[in-house]
Design a protein around this motif. Structure first.
Motif, PDB file in Angstrom:
ATOM      1  N   PRO A 139       0.830  -1.218   0.000  1.00 14.75           N
ATOM      2  CA  PRO A 139       0.000   0.000   0.000  1.00 14.75           C
ATOM      3  C   PRO A 139       0.857   1.258   0.000  1.00 14.75           C
ATOM      4  O   PRO A 139       2.033   1.211   0.376  1.00 14.75           O
ATOM      5  CB  PRO A 139      -0.796  -0.098   1.298  1.00 14.75           C
TER       6      PRO A 139
ATOM      7  N   CYS B 172      -1.520   4.880   3.382  1.00 10.37           N
ATOM      8  CA  CYS B 172      -2.662   3.975   3.546  1.00 10.37           C
ATOM      9  C   CYS B 172      -2.379   2.818   4.506  1.00 10.37           C
ATOM     10  O   CYS B 172      -3.304   2.087   4.870  1.00 10.37           O
ATOM     11  CB  CYS B 172      -3.084   3.404   2.207  1.00 10.37           C
TER      12      CYS B 172
ATOM     13  N   THR C  95      -4.636   2.551   7.588  1.00  9.52           N
ATOM     14  CA  THR C  95      -6.036   2.171   7.326  1.00  9.52           C
ATOM     15  C   THR C  95      -6.132   0.697   7.009  1.00  9.52           C
ATOM     16  O   THR C  95      -7.048  -0.004   7.465  1.00  9.52           O
ATOM     17  CB  THR C  95      -6.588   2.977   6.130  1.00  9.52           C
TER      18      THR C  95
ATOM     19  N   GLN D 172      -8.393   3.229  -1.280  1.00  7.24           N
ATOM     20  CA  GLN D 172      -6.978   3.222  -0.887  1.00  7.24           C
ATOM     21  C   GLN D 172      -6.093   3.334  -2.113  1.00  7.24           C
ATOM     22  O   GLN D 172      -6.581   3.257  -3.235  1.00  7.24           O
ATOM     23  CB  GLN D 172      -6.648   1.900  -0.174  1.00  7.24           C
ATOM     24  N   LYS D 173      -4.777   3.529  -1.816  1.00  5.09           N
ATOM     25  CA  LYS D 173      -3.840   3.595  -2.956  1.00  5.09           C
ATOM     26  C   LYS D 173      -2.812   2.490  -2.798  1.00  5.09           C
ATOM     27  O   LYS D 173      -2.282   2.287  -1.710  1.00  5.09           O
ATOM     28  CB  LYS D 173      -3.116   4.944  -2.965  1.00  5.09           C
TER      29      LYS D 173
END
Ligand code: ADP
Length: 563
Positions: free
Chosen positions: A52, A56, A59, A78-79
């Motif tokens: 991630p 992120c 999270t 998310q990324k």
């Protein structure tokens, strides 16, 4: 294995974690992150495997914790960083799952950066017909290679229907907006729709101002009940009601006449009433004017008939009186040394002159009524206009001399043959000359000049009399028009003479105009066209024996002038 095959069939990326390690990722997931084989990812930690974005990590850890606590997490954006270093936007949902009899964590990841949304496209088929499609594309792994899967539907039919509907809706809206008739849609007697013509009809700037207002309050009390009843009928039983006339009150209080037809209509799912209303105020006014005009014409006809009858009735006793006067005159003259001859002669003269005045008035009235009815017969013959005008002018010399007026006649030709009604032209001349004498005082001059203009002849009657005020000059040819008596020499008259003169000249195809300077004199110009009529005898070079009737004619035409 079966489970793996199933997971590979899904279009979403699936990652399965057990004890914080990746134990499975489907083909879609490998492709998403950029791994070639499942072995490149299996055994990696969640953070290493998913890689991630720095922001992120927290999270993602939170999602894992929640799923470990048997909760489901849905669609958290998310990324992720792919193997080639590019960043992906994804939507992650996490859920507890049983994989190969183990309680695991499953991440369902959807690439939201690459998903090409549903697009509509207009194209052409091979047979050149237009085709509309709706397509959705999504990344797809086919035989281990990345591809894009596009699913397209033919939506031509739907599109055509939609466009036809839109077009007909637009046309309908335009029709209603541009309608020259006022369109009011009412729901329980309140306006729900008004077009621009409707707003203008009621004197309101914007249609919206009327929406919600009581429709019936715009009706005049004379027709309020009628409109209310129509409205009730349309709500309860009728579908359409025929055209009726009514009165509406504009916002500024003006009452207008309208014509309206009403029909029940379903508008926005409600039973409403469509009233198509037209302003008929102008039409009503025109109808009323037409009625009044017809009445006036009818009245005028009656008046003309009455004039005609009464004129003829008056003429008969008058002629008898005249004949009797002439007899008395002759009798008195014959009785030698009639003792009362001198005295009676004066009174007989007055009686005779007044009879002539009456006769003139009656003759003019008869002619005017004939003119109105279109029955003034013209008796055209070819005569020498110069000698006719000269004769009649010189025949009044006696009168002018007795009044101390100088009468001068001049012409630039001696003969000009043209077609005219001898009797009528003589009357025209006598009328102009009698006016000239009437309004010219002692020592004044009257000129009669004739000018030859080849295709027309001009006759000018000019005097050095009191003249006509400027504001009256256009009116003297109107019937019964006279210049205010304080401005004249208190002369008598009926105001018919010049109107008759004008009609006679016009009946010859000519014109008459007047010029005057108040206090200086007046000038009347007659223009007569030169033309000949076919007649049995040759051109009449001379006027018909005028002498016999001359005295009487002059006496009649000059009867207004007291000697
Ligand atoms: P009337 O029978 O009363 O003379 P006319 O129609 O012949 O009626 O003339 C209309 C009016 O025009 C006259 O009452 C007079 O006021 C004016 N008028 C006509 N001719 C002359 C003139 N030569 N000089 C001044 N006023 C004139």
């Amino acid at each position: 294995m079966e489970q793996q095959n199933f997971l590979n069939l899904l279009s979403d990326s699936i990652f399965i974690f057990y004890n914080n390690r990746i134990i499975f990722a489907n083909d879609k997931a490998l492709c998403l992150i950029g791994y070639k084989s499942i072995y490149d990812i299996v055994g990696k930690s969640i953070i290493n495997g998913l890689s991630p974005h720095q922001d992120c990590i927290k999270t993602i850890k939170k999602i894992i914790r929640k799923v470990e606590n048997n909760e489901m997490v849905s669609k958290v954006v998310q990324k992720l960083i792919r193997k080639d270093g590019t960043t992906l936007s994804v939507e992650i949902s996490g859920t507890p799952y049983v994989y190969e009899e183990k309680h695991v964590i499953m991440f369902i990841v959807r690439n939201i950066s690459e998903n090409i949304p549903l697009v509509e496209h207009r194209g052409k088929r091979l047979d050149k017909k237009a085709v509309f499609t709706e397509a959705m594309s999504t990344p797809f792994v086919h035989n281990g290679t990345e591809a894009i899967l596009t699913v397209a539907h033919d939506i031509t039919k739907r599109k055509m229907t939609e466009e036809a509907l839109k077009e007909s809706e637009e046309r309908y809206v335009k029709l209603v907006e541009l309608s020259p008739d006022a369109i009011f849609i009412t729901d329980r007697d309140k306006f729900t729709f008004v077009n621009h013509t409707g707003a203008a009809l009621l004197g309101v700037s914007y249609p919206k101002e009327l929406v919600g207002q009581d429709f019936l309050k715009f009706y005049h009390r004379d027709c309020y009940d009628k409109i209310k009843e129509r409205s009730n009928n349309l709500y309860t039983k009728e579908k359409n009601l025929p055209l009726v006339e009514a009165k509406m009150i504009k916002l500024d209080g003006t009452v207008i006449d309208v014509e309206l037809s009403s029909t029940a209509l379903n508008y926005n799912g409600e039973r409403t009433i469509l009233n198509i209303t037209r302003d008929i105020t102008e039409r009503k006014k025109a109808d009323e004017n037409k009625r009044q005009l017809e009445e006036a014409i009818q009245f005028d006809k009656l008046k003309t008939e009455f004039f005609s009858n009464i004129s003829h009735e008056l003429k008969t006793p008058l002629n008898i009186i005249l004949a009797s006067i002439q007899l008395i005159n002759a009798l008195h003259r014959d009785i030698e040394k009639c003792q009362i001859y001198d005295r009676s002669n004066k009174y007989i003269g007055t009686m005779k002159q007044n009879c002539f005045r009456l006769l003139r008035l009656i003759n003019n009235l008869i002619d005017i009524t004939k003119l109105d009815a279109g029955f003034l017969n013209m008796n055209f013959g070819n005569y020498n206009i110069i000698s006719v005008v000269e004769d009649i002018t010189l025949s009044i010399l006696e009168y002018t001399q007795s009044k101390g007026i100088t009468l001068l006649f001049d012409t630039d030709v001696e003969e000009k043959i043209t077609a005219f009604d001898l009797d009528k032209i003589e009357r025209v001349m006598l009328n102009l000359l009698s006016n000239a004498i009437k309004f010219t005082g002692e020592n004044g001059n009257i000129y009669v000049n004739i000018y030859d203009k080849d295709d027309k002849i001009i006759i000018l009657v000019r005097d050095t009399g009191i003249g006509i005020p400027e504001n009256m000059i256009d009116k003297i040819f109107d019937r019964f028009r006279q210049v205010e008596s304080s401005l004249t020499l208190n002369q008598e008259g009926s105001g018919i003479g010049l109107s008759l003169v004008k009609s006679i000249v016009e009946a010859h195809g000519g014109t008459i105009t007047a010029k005057s300077k108040y206090g200086v004199g007046s000038e009347f110009t007659i223009e007569l066209p030169i033309r000949l009529v076919k007649q049995d005898n040759d051109v009449k070079q001379e006027s018909i024996p005028f002498e016999r009737q001359k005295v009487e004619k002059i006496s009649i035409e000059f009867s207004d002038i007291y000697s």
